[in-house]
Every structure is written in structure tokens, then in C-alpha cells.
Scaffold this motif. Structure first.
Motif, short mmCIF file in Angstrom:
data_model
loop_
_atom_site.label_atom_id
_atom_site.label_comp_id
_atom_site.label_asym_id
_atom_site.label_seq_id
_atom_site.Cartn_x
_atom_site.Cartn_y
_atom_site.Cartn_z
N THR A 37 33.14 35.29 38.91
CA THR A 37 32.63 36.15 37.84
C THR A 37 32.58 37.57 38.36
OG1 THR A 37 31.33 34.35 36.89
CG2 THR A 37 30.68 36.61 36.30
N PHE A 38 33.27 38.46 37.66
CA PHE A 38 33.29 39.88 37.99
C PHE A 38 32.27 40.58 37.10
CE2 PHE A 38 37.41 38.02 38.78
CZ PHE A 38 37.74 38.48 40.04
N ARG A 39 31.42 41.42 37.70
CA ARG A 39 30.38 42.11 36.95
C ARG A 39 30.64 43.61 36.93
NH1 ARG A 39 26.30 41.80 40.29
NH2 ARG A 39 27.14 40.37 41.83
N ARG A 40 30.34 44.20 35.77
CA ARG A 40 30.56 45.64 35.60
C ARG A 40 29.49 46.21 34.67
NH1 ARG A 40 36.32 48.56 34.98
NH2 ARG A 40 35.55 50.56 34.27
N ARG A 41 28.96 47.38 35.01
CA ARG A 41 27.89 47.99 34.21
C ARG A 41 28.39 48.50 32.85
NH1 ARG A 41 27.03 48.81 39.38
NH2 ARG A 41 25.01 48.34 40.26
N THR A 42 29.58 49.08 32.84
CA THR A 42 30.17 49.58 31.59
C THR A 42 31.62 49.11 31.52
OG1 THR A 42 30.88 51.64 32.64
CG2 THR A 42 28.72 51.65 31.55
N LEU A 43 32.11 48.96 30.32
CA LEU A 43 33.50 48.55 30.14
C LEU A 43 34.44 49.72 30.44
CD1 LEU A 43 33.11 46.51 26.83
CD2 LEU A 43 33.19 45.64 29.19
N ASN A 44 35.69 49.39 30.77
CA ASN A 44 36.66 50.46 31.01
C ASN A 44 37.16 51.01 29.67
OD1 ASN A 44 38.67 48.73 30.03
ND2 ASN A 44 39.65 48.43 32.02
N ALA A 55 42.80 39.34 37.42
CA ALA A 55 41.72 38.58 38.05
C ALA A 55 42.22 37.20 38.46
CB ALA A 55 40.53 38.47 37.10
N GLY A 56 42.95 36.54 37.57
CA GLY A 56 43.48 35.21 37.87
C GLY A 56 44.51 35.23 38.99
N GLU A 57 45.37 36.25 39.00
CA GLU A 57 46.38 36.36 40.05
C GLU A 57 45.74 36.59 41.42
OE1 GLU A 57 49.07 39.44 38.79
OE2 GLU A 57 49.80 38.23 37.11
N VAL A 58 44.71 37.41 41.46
CA VAL A 58 44.02 37.64 42.74
C VAL A 58 43.40 36.34 43.23
CG1 VAL A 58 42.02 38.77 43.80
CG2 VAL A 58 43.64 40.11 42.44
N VAL A 91 35.82 32.94 49.87
CA VAL A 91 36.54 33.30 48.64
C VAL A 91 36.04 34.64 48.10
CG1 VAL A 91 36.99 32.64 46.23
CG2 VAL A 91 37.16 30.92 48.07
N ALA A 92 34.73 34.82 48.06
CA ALA A 92 34.16 36.08 47.55
C ALA A 92 34.64 37.28 48.35
CB ALA A 92 32.63 36.01 47.56
N ASP A 93 34.57 37.18 49.67
CA ASP A 93 34.99 38.30 50.51
C ASP A 93 36.47 38.60 50.34
OD1 ASP A 93 32.39 38.56 51.49
OD2 ASP A 93 32.82 37.47 53.36
N ALA A 94 37.29 37.55 50.27
CA ALA A 94 38.74 37.75 50.12
C ALA A 94 39.09 38.33 48.75
CB ALA A 94 39.47 36.42 50.35
N VAL A 95 38.46 37.83 47.69
CA VAL A 95 38.71 38.37 46.35
C VAL A 95 38.25 39.82 46.29
CG1 VAL A 95 38.00 38.23 43.92
CG2 VAL A 95 38.69 36.15 45.15
N ALA A 96 37.09 40.11 46.82
CA ALA A 96 36.57 41.49 46.80
C ALA A 96 37.52 42.44 47.51
CB ALA A 96 35.18 41.54 47.44
N ALA A 97 38.03 42.03 48.66
CA ALA A 97 38.94 42.90 49.42
C ALA A 97 40.18 43.25 48.61
CB ALA A 97 39.33 42.22 50.73
#
Length: 132
Positions: A37-44, A55-58, A91-97
Motif C-alpha cells: 500500500t502506497f500512501r500519499r497526502r495529496t493526489l498528483n 506500482a505493480g511492475e515495481v 520487500v518494503a525496503d526494496a520497493v521503496a528504493a
């Protein structure tokens, strides 16, 4: 806070050679349903958190290195226990990178990884990012 979640699965073999793990001390297999789950304060400007395809490809690219692997022989887990919690952090660290390198990734507030081993048992790891 807005969120976007992608889900995939992967299968591994491993052992957890400590008495605390009972029968899981021996070599066994596990199948994980992985949710990021990716979290963001405001939409792009396109009114999304992140492109769902990106997101799925990463996530796919990270899980490819784990799927059908014996984690007892995986170099990233040398000297480490590959518990569900440790895998969630990996997984979290790798996805974040990977995701933070993109323009939308730099605007993320954080991400959460949940690994479900059964419908009744799961573990997770959360990362919060500094504001850009």
C-alpha cells in the motif's frame, strides 16, 4: 491520506533453525500473498496516488528475485532468518528504493507491506518517508 494497494503472490522455500519455530525449523515451503500500500497526502495532477501499472511492475521486479527461491541460499538472507516479518521489511525496503526514484514516488508519504501466509495469519512492515 490517500492510498493505492497492489497485490501479488510468491512462493519460497526456507528453514527457520531455532527452537522457537518448532516444525518450521526444517526446510519447508511457503506461499505469500503480498500487498503493498502506497500512501500519499495529496493526489498528483492526474488525481492518483501513483500509476497502478508502475506500482505493480515495481513489486513484480522485487518478487521475481524471491519467487521459487530457497531463501536459505539467497545472498540477501545470508546470516539472517527469513521470517515473514523479515521478508515484509525486505520487500518494503526494496520497493521503496525503486519507487522513490520516480517523480510520483518522491511525493509518497510512505508504504506498507503485508505478507499473508494464510487467510488467518499475516505480518507487515511500514515505512514513513520524510516530506519532500
Amino acid at each position: 491520506m490517500f492510498s493505492l494497494t497492489v497485490r501479488r503472490n510468491f512462493m519460497i522455500a526456507h528453514s527457520l533453525p531455532r527452537p522457537a519455530f518448532g516444525p518450521a525449523q526444517g526446510m519447508h515451503g511457503a506461499t505469500f500473498v503480498t500487498e503493498v500500500t502506497f500512501r500519499r497526502r495529496t493526489l498528483n495532477e492526474d488525481s492518483i496516488v501513483l500509476d497502478i501499472g508502475e506500482a505493480g511492475e515495481v513489486l513484480d521486479s522485487i518478487l521475481e528475485g524471491l519467487n521459487y527461491k530457497n531463501l536459505d541460499e539467497h545472498p540477501d538472507f545470508a546470516g539472517r532468518l527469513s521470517t515473514t516479518e523479515a521478508l515484509a521489511q525486505y520487500v518494503a525496503d526494496a520497493v521503496a528504493a525503486k519507487i522513490r526514484a520516480g517523480a510520483d514516488g518522491r511525493e509518497l508519504a510512505g508504504l506498507d507491506v503485508t505478507l499473508r501466509e494464510t487467510p488467518d495469519a499475516w505480518a507487515g512492515y511500514s515505512l514513513d518517508f520524510e516530506a519532500s
